[in-house]
Write an enzyme that holds these catalytic residues in place. Structure first.
Site: not given
Ligand code: RIB
Length: 306
Positions: A43, A46, A211-212, A215, A246, A249-252, A287
């Site tokens: 997610g 999270a 657009k405004g 950052g 894998d 979630a690299a962006g997260d 993961g």
């Molecule tokens: O950004 C990766 C996430 O996107 C995954 O963990 C998946 O849950 C989706 O929400």
């Protein structure tokens, strides 16, 4: 001693990722033999919370899980990573789920089924208004209802708490968003949705500033990041070369680390370098939350680079 730093607060999604490992992403109508299957916490919200917490920052999350078997597992995983979960609630029904394919080259294809994330409502913001107000920065994504996101952004604007919005998955945003967000962090696909196809990073950032937006941090995977401040500096931040297994979630991971580094006083380009290092490490592991590096690991990685 209690941690008195202003927390990074995530108002967002939490999901159980149902990961099928496969030699390649199947084509429509094709059946492939997979190489593995895992359920692993994910997610976007999270993931960003865990990324920031594992880097040693104080983090709290506002979100919802279901009353299924996954709900307690998801909460436990947040707690284990050091995320404060007083803002989390359990709601009737299923937790958020994300069935996905992850191919041998690290690429992925994901479907998100909102479950409890779809029940994030205005009351979730009101009930945790004091926590959100106390934040150094609030991190949001687009896996909760748009009405709730708008309500949270309005609240943050009113109480003058900066927001970093990860505009993923790409969606049509209300006009007010462009002026309410301190940092906007699309990946390449999302940037094309918000600014137009086939544009350079430089022109994308200019378009988004028009657009405004103040950052802009464009996440460009193996190309690194392009970080631009309206009316100020705009520059590429180089990537680190690693063998990706894998990319989920690299962006997260980038967002969590970018927020931590900004909160610690780094300038946006130094913060993006730190975030690039964290996400480079993240793609070398399997993961989503499970792949977020610890602070000491990122520092050791950076020390080896120089
Ligand atoms: O950004 C990766 C996430 O996107 C995954 O963990 C998946 O849950 C989706 O929400």
């Amino acid at each position: 001693m209690p941690d008195t730093r202003k927390p990074i607060v995530i108002v967002g999604s939490i999901t159980m990722d149902l990961v099928t490992r496969t030699p390649r992403i199947p084509a429509i109508g094709q059946t492939l033999i997979g190489t593995g299957f895992e359920t692993t916490p994910g997610g976007k919200g999270a993931n960003q919370a865990v990324a920031a917490a594992r880097l040693g920052y104080r983090v709290a999350m506002v979100g919802k899980v279901g009353d299924d078997t996954y709900g307690p597992m998801l909460l436990e995983n947040l707690k284990r990573a050091g995320v404060e979960i007083a803002g989390m609630r359990q709601t009737a029904g299923s937790s958020g789920l994300a069935p996905m394919f992850v191919a041998d080259d690290g690429q992925n294809a994901i479907v998100v089924v909102p479950g409890a994330n779809g029940k994030m409502d205005r009351a979730a913001v009101d009930n945790h208004a004091e926590l959100i107000r106390s934040a150094g920065i609030v991190l949001c994504q687009l896996e909760i209802p748009m009405d709730t996101l708008s309500y949270a952004l309005d609240f943050c604007a009113r109480v003058q708490v900066p927001v970093m919005l990860d505009p993923a998955p790409a969606a049509d945003l209300p006009e007010a968003v462009w002026r309410q967000v301190a940092w906007f962090t699309p990946n390449e696909t999302e940037a094309a949705h918000y600014a137009g196809d086939g544009m350079s990073a430089e022109n994308t950032a200019k378009h988004l500033h028009q657009k405004g937006l103040r950052g802009v941090a464009l996440k460009r995977g193996a190309e690194g990041a392009y970080v631009s401040v309206a009316g100020g500096r705009a520059d590429w931040v180089k990537p680190f070369k690693v063998d990706a297994v894998d990319t989920v979630a690299a962006g997260d991971c980038f967002n969590g680390a970018f927020a931590v580094a900004l909160q610690e006083g780094k300038d946006p380009w130094a913060a993006a370098r730190f975030a690039n290092a964290a996400s480079a490490m993240c793609v070398t592991r399997k993961g989503a939350q499970a792949s977020m590096p610890l602070r000491a690991e990122v520092e050791e990685f950076l020390a080896k680079q120089s």
